[in-house]
Design an enzyme around this catalytic site. Structure first.
Site, PDB file in Angstrom:
ATOM      1  N   PRO A   1       0.835  -1.214   0.000  1.00 36.25           N
ATOM      2  CA  PRO A   1       0.000   0.000   0.000  1.00 36.25           C
ATOM      3  C   PRO A   1       0.864   1.255   0.000  1.00 36.25           C
ATOM      4  O   PRO A   1       1.913   1.309   0.648  1.00 36.25           O
ATOM      5  CB  PRO A   1      -0.791  -0.126   1.302  1.00 36.25           C
ATOM      6  CG  PRO A   1      -0.830  -1.587   1.572  1.00 36.25           C
ATOM      7  CD  PRO A   1       0.488  -2.121   1.089  1.00 36.25           C
ATOM      8  N   GLU A   2       0.430   2.249  -0.757  1.00 38.49           N
ATOM      9  CA  GLU A   2       1.151   3.516  -0.798  1.00 38.49           C
ATOM     10  C   GLU A   2       0.445   4.543   0.077  1.00 38.49           C
ATOM     11  O   GLU A   2      -0.582   4.258   0.697  1.00 38.49           O
ATOM     12  CB  GLU A   2       1.269   3.991  -2.250  1.00 38.49           C
ATOM     13  CG  GLU A   2       2.086   3.026  -3.114  1.00 38.49           C
ATOM     14  CD  GLU A   2       2.549   3.659  -4.407  1.00 38.49           C
ATOM     15  OE1 GLU A   2       2.651   4.892  -4.480  1.00 38.49           O
ATOM     16  OE2 GLU A   2       2.808   2.906  -5.363  1.00 38.49           O
TER      17      GLU A   2
END
Length: 300
Positions: A2-3
């Site tokens: 996840p960013e």
């Protein structure tokens, strides 16, 4: 992985349930995730009130009323599920239309926060099939010096990241621009997806050497102005859309993010470049072992 927009979406989803809640108890269903959980983790959190839920780069920060802070990272497949306990007969809801099935196997529910709130009890459940996420404890007054946080660069949100700052950051860099932008010591939380998207929006090649877009000390250039604006807006757009939700990531309430449906270049190899009047096609190259998507015709 996840960013930043995904993590910010999770934070916003958890915030209404967790902030102000008292932790009745913490249920640990295994002693470790990516790292061993602190030996006193459950005991330290029991009875504490959650004062704030914050984010730094890709880390969630749960601030407690005694000055302790839980540092949480989602890893590759970690997610939180919120279950209200006001109706014991109700089935847990998972809103949204899923592109990939979400893990519902309880054997992957590793940490359960039992919360007391004026609105009623709730459970916040951390599920992580791959167990690359982690939870650690730190002290708020020493948070800035924590090894995970003390070397992080500027956040790619707000007005702090502008053309001048970006120019000064990149001036001495002789690495490809894509690699420089992924350096967490320069810009915190900016990952592969949104670097590709920002470079396309700014019409700058990921192969260009980073220092070539910089100006004189304290001065910006057209390219650094365009790129700083592109970084800020692509992050803001992704957060507003609920994150990209690639592979295993889900928002805190289980709903799907839709920004991935508007990617301009990421994972669109062979597609026509969406820029008006550009006749190029999206290509994929490998840089430092990671896929880069860009249009070689309009990104210079």
């Amino acid at each position: 992985m996840p960013e930043l927009p995904e993590v910010e979406t999770v934070r916003r989803g958890l915030q209404p349930v967790m902030e102000g809640a008292r932790i009745e108890r913490v249920e640990l269903r295994r002693p470790d995730l990516r790292f061993p959980l602190p030996l006193d983790f459950a005991a330290r959190l029991q009875g504490r009130t959650i004062e704030a839920l914050a984010r730094r780069a890709k880390y969630l920060l749960v601030h407690l009323d005694d000055g302790a802070v839980v540092i949480a990272h989602l890893g590759m497949s970690g997610s939180f599920r919120i279950e209200e306990e006001s109706d014991a007969e109700a089935e847990p809801e998972t809103p949204g239309t899923f592109h990939h099935p979400r893990s519902k196997d309880e054997k992957h529910d590793h940490v359960v926060f039992h919360l007391e709130r004026p609105e009623g009890r709730a459970r916040v459940i951390y599920n992580d099939p791959r167990r690359f996420g982690f939870m650690l404890l730190a002290e708020a007054d020493a948070l800035h010096d924590h090894p995970l946080l003390n070397g992080l660069g500027v956040e790619p949100t707000g007005n702090a990241l502008d053309g001048v700052l970006l120019s000064d950051m990149l001036r001495a860099k002789k690495t490809p621009l894509k690699s420089a932008l992924l350096d967490q010591h320069l810009i915190a939380g900016l990952g592969n997806i949104y670097v590709c998207e920002a470079l396309w929006r700014a019409a700058i090649s990921p192969k260009r050497l980073a220092g070539t877009i910089a100006g004189k000390p304290g001065k910006d250039t057209l390219r650094t102005r365009r790129l700083a604006e592109a970084i800020r807006t692509v992050i803001a757009d992704a957060v507003a859309a609920g994150g990209s939700t690639l592979r295993d990531h889900r928002q805190a309430d289980g709903s799907l993010g839709y920004f991935q449906h508007t990617f301009s270049v990421y994972d669109r190899e062979g597609s026509p470049c969406p820029r008006i009047a550009c006749t190029g096609a999206v290509q994929r190259i490998t840089q430092a072992g990671r896929s880069t998507f860009y249009c070689p015709r309009c990104q210079r």
